[in-house]
Design a protein around this motif. Structure first.
Motif, PDB file in Angstrom:
ATOM      1  N   HIS A 129      44.167  26.140  49.478  1.00 14.67           N
ATOM      2  CA  HIS A 129      42.851  26.392  49.717  1.00 14.67           C
ATOM      3  C   HIS A 129      41.950  25.327  50.103  1.00 14.67           C
ATOM      4  CE1 HIS A 129      43.559  30.464  48.322  1.00 14.67           C
ATOM      5  NE2 HIS A 129      43.865  30.183  46.945  1.00 14.67           N
TER       6      HIS A 129
ATOM      7  N   ASN B  27      43.142  29.987  26.631  1.00 19.17           N
ATOM      8  CA  ASN B  27      43.931  29.686  27.772  1.00 19.17           C
ATOM      9  C   ASN B  27      44.436  28.273  27.586  1.00 19.17           C
ATOM     10  OD1 ASN B  27      43.328  28.057  30.473  1.00 19.17           O
ATOM     11  ND2 ASN B  27      43.693  30.246  30.964  1.00 19.17           N
TER      12      ASN B  27
ATOM     13  N   TYR C  14      52.897  40.183  36.138  1.00 21.60           N
ATOM     14  CA  TYR C  14      51.785  39.724  36.694  1.00 21.60           C
ATOM     15  C   TYR C  14      51.508  40.380  37.908  1.00 21.60           C
ATOM     16  CZ  TYR C  14      49.957  35.648  34.451  1.00 21.60           C
ATOM     17  OH  TYR C  14      49.061  34.918  33.698  1.00 21.60           O
TER      18      TYR C  14
ATOM     19  N   HIS D 145      39.297  41.636  44.089  1.00 18.52           N
ATOM     20  CA  HIS D 145      39.752  39.922  43.922  1.00 18.52           C
ATOM     21  C   HIS D 145      41.352  39.956  44.081  1.00 18.52           C
ATOM     22  CE1 HIS D 145      40.004  35.830  42.342  1.00 18.52           C
ATOM     23  NE2 HIS D 145      41.150  36.397  41.887  1.00 18.52           N
ATOM     24  N   VAL D 146      41.608  39.199  44.904  1.00 19.28           N
ATOM     25  CA  VAL D 146      43.048  39.117  45.195  1.00 19.28           C
ATOM     26  C   VAL D 146      43.326  37.521  45.774  1.00 19.28           C
ATOM     27  CG1 VAL D 146      43.042  39.882  47.592  1.00 19.28           C
ATOM     28  CG2 VAL D 146      45.203  39.931  46.422  1.00 19.28           C
ATOM     29  N   ASP D 147      44.291  36.814  45.069  1.00 22.87           N
ATOM     30  CA  ASP D 147      44.696  35.498  45.473  1.00 22.87           C
ATOM     31  C   ASP D 147      45.980  35.473  46.323  1.00 22.87           C
ATOM     32  OD1 ASP D 147      45.708  32.666  45.856  1.00 22.87           O
ATOM     33  OD2 ASP D 147      45.029  32.111  43.990  1.00 22.87           O
TER      34      ASP D 147
ATOM     35  N   ARG E 164      48.165  41.171  31.931  1.00 21.38           N
ATOM     36  CA  ARG E 164      48.243  39.824  31.766  1.00 21.38           C
ATOM     37  C   ARG E 164      48.643  39.218  30.644  1.00 21.38           C
ATOM     38  NH1 ARG E 164      44.235  35.667  33.453  1.00 21.38           N
ATOM     39  NH2 ARG E 164      42.660  37.492  33.845  1.00 21.38           N
TER      40      ARG E 164
ATOM     41  N   TYR F 218      48.272  22.490  35.187  1.00 18.20           N
ATOM     42  CA  TYR F 218      47.559  22.388  34.137  1.00 18.20           C
ATOM     43  C   TYR F 218      46.532  21.438  34.253  1.00 18.20           C
ATOM     44  CZ  TYR F 218      49.917  26.674  32.523  1.00 18.20           C
ATOM     45  OH  TYR F 218      50.604  28.041  32.659  1.00 18.20           O
TER      46      TYR F 218
ATOM     47  N   ASN G  30      32.778  37.839  42.407  1.00 16.88           N
ATOM     48  CA  ASN G  30      33.834  36.820  42.120  1.00 16.88           C
ATOM     49  C   ASN G  30      34.226  36.337  43.579  1.00 16.88           C
ATOM     50  OD1 ASN G  30      35.795  35.087  41.496  1.00 16.88           O
ATOM     51  ND2 ASN G  30      36.625  36.505  39.953  1.00 16.88           N
TER      52      ASN G  30
ATOM     53  N   VAL H 108      38.376  27.279  30.198  1.00 12.16           N
ATOM     54  CA  VAL H 108      38.256  28.777  30.377  1.00 12.16           C
ATOM     55  C   VAL H 108      38.086  29.655  29.350  1.00 12.16           C
ATOM     56  CG1 VAL H 108      39.807  30.759  31.243  1.00 12.16           C
ATOM     57  CG2 VAL H 108      39.949  28.403  32.432  1.00 12.16           C
TER      58      VAL H 108
ATOM     59  N   SER I 103      35.612  33.578  44.567  1.00 11.39           N
ATOM     60  CA  SER I 103      36.706  32.645  44.673  1.00 11.39           C
ATOM     61  C   SER I 103      37.870  32.965  44.923  1.00 11.39           C
ATOM     62  CB  SER I 103      36.910  32.058  43.187  1.00 11.39           C
ATOM     63  OG  SER I 103      38.020  31.116  43.298  1.00 11.39           O
ATOM     64  N   PRO I 104      38.599  32.542  46.072  1.00 11.67           N
ATOM     65  CA  PRO I 104      39.991  33.147  46.523  1.00 11.67           C
ATOM     66  C   PRO I 104      41.159  32.712  45.314  1.00 11.67           C
ATOM     67  CG  PRO I 104      39.441  31.115  47.543  1.00 11.67           C
ATOM     68  CD  PRO I 104      38.246  31.401  46.608  1.00 11.67           C
ATOM     69  N   LYS I 105      40.811  32.132  44.493  1.00 13.52           N
ATOM     70  CA  LYS I 105      41.851  31.671  43.612  1.00 13.52           C
ATOM     71  C   LYS I 105      41.689  32.225  42.197  1.00 13.52           C
ATOM     72  CE  LYS I 105      39.866  27.540  43.256  1.00 13.52           C
ATOM     73  NZ  LYS I 105      38.546  27.585  44.112  1.00 13.52           N
ATOM     74  N   ASN I 106      42.984  32.257  41.689  1.00 12.06           N
ATOM     75  CA  ASN I 106      43.139  32.887  40.262  1.00 12.06           C
ATOM     76  C   ASN I 106      43.188  31.851  39.147  1.00 12.06           C
ATOM     77  OD1 ASN I 106      43.240  35.451  41.238  1.00 12.06           O
ATOM     78  ND2 ASN I 106      45.300  35.896  41.332  1.00 12.06           N
ATOM     79  N   HIS I 107      42.322  30.891  39.228  1.00 10.10           N
ATOM     80  CA  HIS I 107      42.486  29.739  38.370  1.00 10.10           C
ATOM     81  C   HIS I 107      42.331  29.940  36.723  1.00 10.10           C
ATOM     82  CE1 HIS I 107      42.595  26.264  41.395  1.00 10.10           C
ATOM     83  NE2 HIS I 107      43.740  27.176  41.832  1.00 10.10           N
ATOM     84  N   ASP I 108      41.973  31.182  36.321  1.00 12.75           N
ATOM     85  CA  ASP I 108      41.884  31.480  35.062  1.00 12.75           C
ATOM     86  C   ASP I 108      43.158  32.152  34.715  1.00 12.75           C
ATOM     87  OD1 ASP I 108      41.541  33.736  36.813  1.00 12.75           O
ATOM     88  OD2 ASP I 108      40.751  34.807  35.209  1.00 12.75           O
ATOM     89  N   GLU I 109      44.182  32.256  35.422  1.00 11.19           N
ATOM     90  CA  GLU I 109      45.440  32.631  35.081  1.00 11.19           C
ATOM     91  C   GLU I 109      46.329  31.414  34.696  1.00 11.19           C
ATOM     92  OE1 GLU I 109      46.927  35.215  38.407  1.00 11.19           O
ATOM     93  OE2 GLU I 109      45.521  36.911  37.982  1.00 11.19           O
ATOM     94  N   LEU I 110      47.298  31.991  33.920  1.00 11.31           N
ATOM     95  CA  LEU I 110      48.257  30.846  33.371  1.00 11.31           C
ATOM     96  C   LEU I 110      49.473  30.729  34.386  1.00 11.31           C
ATOM     97  CD1 LEU I 110      48.217  31.909  29.983  1.00 11.31           C
ATOM     98  CD2 LEU I 110      47.419  29.670  30.761  1.00 11.31           C
TER      99      LEU I 110
END
Lengths: 211, 10
Positions: A111, A60, A162, A175-177, A5, A48, B1, A56, B3-10
């Motif tokens: 979500h 970030n 990514y 963990h997966v979104d 990342r 953002y 963790n 964060v 959370s279903p989200k990746n909100h720490d990602e850009l």
């Protein structure tokens, strides 16, 4: 944060610096889609919004501010000092469909139905398709300046890394979104044809030219 | 963790 990342984000940052370098050195925005750049600004602003609600890290926050401000600056460059070098007729993608389509997808898949969350989902789906006007322009002209292809390569590599990051996160964090991952895979797939020509021509010192 | 989200990602 993992190495994939981090490198991806640095490629993304690098792609923007390459684009700015192209504009500064050639004093021209020829070959660049204004629509794609405008879509990226919308992507960054809608994603953002959490700058104001959720801290964060310094890294970030810095990157978010850089992406929003550089996208705004690129649009300014294309609209004001380099206006005469922009070819509107080549930038012919019907982007209304992207703006609307991402809206429908966001309302279906978000979500949570809050403003920030829905706009975040919107930004993911919009980014998924934001490169299309640029790729259409490339297809229409059939060739591109080498520096423009480096810009696109860095952008595509950021997306590809990514995916590696998500595989790593799945292995280490379980963990997966689903939204990010599915949209990210589609987005990366859009670069396949470009990557092929980039690897087989540009990296061998030849001009980028579509067959 | 969870959370279903990746909100720490850009």
């Amino acid at each position: 944060m993992n190495i994939f990342r981090l490198v991806a984000d640095l490629m993304h940052l690098g792609s923007i610096l390459i684009l700015l370098l192209k504009m500064f050195t050639s004093r021209s925005c020829a070959g660049i889609s204004f629509k794609t750049q405008a879509l990226y600004l919308i992507v960054f602003v809608t994603r953002y919004l959490d700058l104001f609600t959720h801290f964060v890290s310094v890294y970030n926050t810095f990157m978010k501010i850089f992406f929003i401000s550089s996208a705004g600056y690129i649009l300014y460059m294309m609209r004001v000092p380099l206006k005469d070098t922009y070819n509107k007729h080549l930038d012919a993608f019907r982007w209304e469909f992207l703006l609307g389509g991402a809206g429908v997808l966001a309302l279906v898949f978000t979500h949570k139905y809050t403003v920030i969350e829905t706009l975040w989902t919107y930004s993911i789906f919009l980014e998924m398709m934001a490169i299309l006007p640029q790729l259409l322009q490339l297809q229409r002209t059939g060739e591109a300046e080498t520096i423009t292809t480096h810009y696109l390569f860095a952008l595509g590599a950021y997306r590809a890394l990514y995916i590696v990051n998500w595989i790593y996160r799945y292995e280490t964090e379980h963990h997966v979104d689903a939204i990010s991952t599915m949209a990210g895979i589609v987005q990366t797939a859009l670069y396949c044809d470009f990557f092929y020509v980039y690897f087989t021509r540009v990296l061998k010192g030849k001009r980028f030219k579509l067959p | 963790n969870d959370s279903p989200k990746n909100h720490d990602e850009l």
